[in-house]
Design an enzyme around this catalytic site. Sequence first.
Site, PDB file in Angstrom:
ATOM      1  N   SER A  12       0.828  -1.221   0.000  1.00  0.00           N
ATOM      2  CA  SER A  12       0.000   0.000   0.000  1.00  0.00           C
ATOM      3  C   SER A  12       0.859   1.266   0.000  1.00  0.00           C
ATOM      4  O   SER A  12       0.472   2.275  -0.605  1.00  0.00           O
ATOM      5  CB  SER A  12      -0.997  -0.004   1.159  1.00  0.00           C
ATOM      6  OG  SER A  12      -0.356   0.201   2.387  1.00  0.00           O
ATOM      7  N   MET A  89      10.802  -6.880   3.797  1.00  0.00           N
ATOM      8  CA  MET A  89      11.033  -7.512   5.091  1.00  0.00           C
ATOM      9  C   MET A  89      12.449  -8.082   5.257  1.00  0.00           C
ATOM     10  O   MET A  89      12.623  -9.130   5.885  1.00  0.00           O
ATOM     11  CB  MET A  89       9.998  -8.616   5.322  1.00  0.00           C
ATOM     12  CG  MET A  89       8.562  -8.118   5.249  1.00  0.00           C
ATOM     13  SD  MET A  89       8.224  -6.773   6.404  1.00  0.00           S
ATOM     14  CE  MET A  89       8.119  -7.720   7.924  1.00  0.00           C
ATOM     15  N   LEU A  92      19.131  -4.801   4.784  1.00  0.00           N
ATOM     16  CA  LEU A  92      20.033  -4.669   3.637  1.00  0.00           C
ATOM     17  C   LEU A  92      21.486  -4.906   4.064  1.00  0.00           C
ATOM     18  O   LEU A  92      21.900  -4.516   5.149  1.00  0.00           O
ATOM     19  CB  LEU A  92      19.920  -3.273   3.012  1.00  0.00           C
ATOM     20  CG  LEU A  92      18.550  -2.816   2.519  1.00  0.00           C
ATOM     21  CD1 LEU A  92      18.705  -1.582   1.624  1.00  0.00           C
ATOM     22  CD2 LEU A  92      17.805  -3.911   1.783  1.00  0.00           C
ATOM     23  N   HIS A 108       8.613   2.961   8.843  1.00  0.00           N
ATOM     24  CA  HIS A 108       8.409   2.028   9.962  1.00  0.00           C
ATOM     25  C   HIS A 108       7.208   2.510  10.775  1.00  0.00           C
ATOM     26  O   HIS A 108       7.086   3.705  11.047  1.00  0.00           O
ATOM     27  CB  HIS A 108       9.662   1.970  10.836  1.00  0.00           C
ATOM     28  CG  HIS A 108       9.541   0.980  11.943  1.00  0.00           C
ATOM     29  ND1 HIS A 108       9.604  -0.387  11.731  1.00  0.00           N
ATOM     30  CD2 HIS A 108       9.319   1.147  13.265  1.00  0.00           C
ATOM     31  CE1 HIS A 108       9.427  -1.008  12.889  1.00  0.00           C
ATOM     32  NE2 HIS A 108       9.257  -0.103  13.832  1.00  0.00           N
ATOM     33  N   ASP A 140      20.441   2.482   6.856  1.00  0.00           N
ATOM     34  CA  ASP A 140      21.834   2.027   6.938  1.00  0.00           C
ATOM     35  C   ASP A 140      21.776   0.524   7.200  1.00  0.00           C
ATOM     36  O   ASP A 140      20.697  -0.072   7.100  1.00  0.00           O
ATOM     37  CB  ASP A 140      22.627   2.812   7.999  1.00  0.00           C
ATOM     38  CG  ASP A 140      22.038   2.685   9.391  1.00  0.00           C
ATOM     39  OD1 ASP A 140      21.246   1.732   9.628  1.00  0.00           O
ATOM     40  OD2 ASP A 140      22.344   3.531  10.249  1.00  0.00           O
ATOM     41  N   GLU A 141      22.920  -0.091   7.535  1.00  0.00           N
ATOM     42  CA  GLU A 141      22.862  -1.556   7.652  1.00  0.00           C
ATOM     43  C   GLU A 141      22.311  -2.051   8.988  1.00  0.00           C
ATOM     44  O   GLU A 141      22.238  -3.249   9.207  1.00  0.00           O
ATOM     45  CB  GLU A 141      24.199  -2.224   7.275  1.00  0.00           C
ATOM     46  CG  GLU A 141      25.404  -1.718   8.001  1.00  0.00           C
ATOM     47  CD  GLU A 141      26.127  -0.631   7.200  1.00  0.00           C
ATOM     48  OE1 GLU A 141      25.476   0.401   6.894  1.00  0.00           O
ATOM     49  OE2 GLU A 141      27.318  -0.794   6.921  1.00  0.00           O
ATOM     50  N   GLU A 173       1.168   6.844   7.300  1.00  0.00           N
ATOM     51  CA  GLU A 173       2.353   6.331   6.592  1.00  0.00           C
ATOM     52  C   GLU A 173       2.342   6.788   5.138  1.00  0.00           C
ATOM     53  O   GLU A 173       3.345   7.251   4.606  1.00  0.00           O
ATOM     54  CB  GLU A 173       2.383   4.803   6.620  1.00  0.00           C
ATOM     55  CG  GLU A 173       2.673   4.216   7.979  1.00  0.00           C
ATOM     56  CD  GLU A 173       2.920   2.717   7.893  1.00  0.00           C
ATOM     57  OE1 GLU A 173       3.538   2.260   6.923  1.00  0.00           O
ATOM     58  OE2 GLU A 173       2.468   1.996   8.806  1.00  0.00           O
TER      59      GLU A 173
HETATM   60  C1  GRF Z   1       3.900  -0.806   6.808  1.00  0.00           C
HETATM   61  O1  GRF Z   1       3.255  -0.738   8.043  1.00  0.00           O
HETATM   62  C2  GRF Z   1       5.322  -0.313   6.912  1.00  0.00           C
HETATM   63  O2  GRF Z   1       5.482   0.711   7.844  1.00  0.00           O
HETATM   64  C3  GRF Z   1       6.062  -1.539   7.375  1.00  0.00           C
HETATM   65  O3  GRF Z   1       5.444  -2.607   6.690  1.00  0.00           O
HETATM   66  C4  GRF Z   1       4.105  -2.252   6.361  1.00  0.00           C
HETATM   67  C5  GRF Z   1       3.985  -2.400   4.885  1.00  0.00           C
HETATM   68  O4  GRF Z   1       2.676  -2.151   4.416  1.00  0.00           O
HETATM   69  N1  GRF Z   1       7.481  -1.413   7.112  1.00  0.00           N
HETATM   70  P1  GRF Z   1       2.433  -2.024   2.868  1.00  0.00           P
HETATM   71  O5  GRF Z   1       3.007  -3.285   2.207  1.00  0.00           O
HETATM   72  O6  GRF Z   1       3.113  -0.784   2.361  1.00  0.00           O
HETATM   73  O7  GRF Z   1       0.947  -1.970   2.715  1.00  0.00           O
END
Ligand code: GRF
Length: 205
Positions: A12, A89, A92, A108, A140-141, A173
């Site tokens: 999303s 997920m 890096l 995040h 960063d890493e 977000e």
């Molecule tokens: C979001 O809550 C983002 O902050 C986290 O993972 C989720 C991803 O959601 N890193 P989407 O795939 O962008 O819908």
Amino acid sequence: MKIGILISGRGSNMVAIAEAVRDGAIPDSDVAVVVSDKSKAPGLEKARELGIETVVVTRKKRSREEHDAEIVSELKKHGVELVCLAGYMRLLSAGFVRAFPNRILNIHPSLLPSFKGLHAHEQAIQYGVKISGCTVHFVDEHLDHGAIILQKAVEVRDGDDADSLSKRIIVHEHAAYVEAVRRIAAGEIVIKGRRVNTKAITHDD
Ligand code: GRF
């Protein structure tokens, strides 16, 4: 500015960025490619519907460095200048981070440095904070660690669970990620170590 977006799931945030680019809210930019490490990520279909090229690069049995090297080469092949992690997920490798200095962003769903890693909403509820939110930061890493570009605060309500809190945060977000990418595309930010400031725009500029 050519943008590459990395996803592992629903996508999303990727859609929010792609629509903002399409509608001109992020100026002079193009989403050149969406890369997923999961062949079944639902976001892939959404990217295709938006007319964006997609590439799947699974880890297979390779090392993290080898996997990342292939992703970097796909991004470079597409001329990518800014990498946006959007529900990607994986951590890096140093090689990936070095390939795009100060040019990789992540979102995040908490106010960093609180509640890094997985299950951020659950962590916030368990801790009992009254305010949480989301953070867009450089990558960063280290996990959820790079310099913070912007944050949005969201109230944690009595009775919230991870699901209800995440539904309230995700809206912010999308807005935060679009605004952060817009600022970078417009050349509006100045990076001084961990501090990312908005360039003062004066009438003499
Ligand atoms: C979001 O809550 C983002 O902050 C986290 O993972 C989720 C991803 O959601 N890193 P989407 O795939 O962008 O819908």
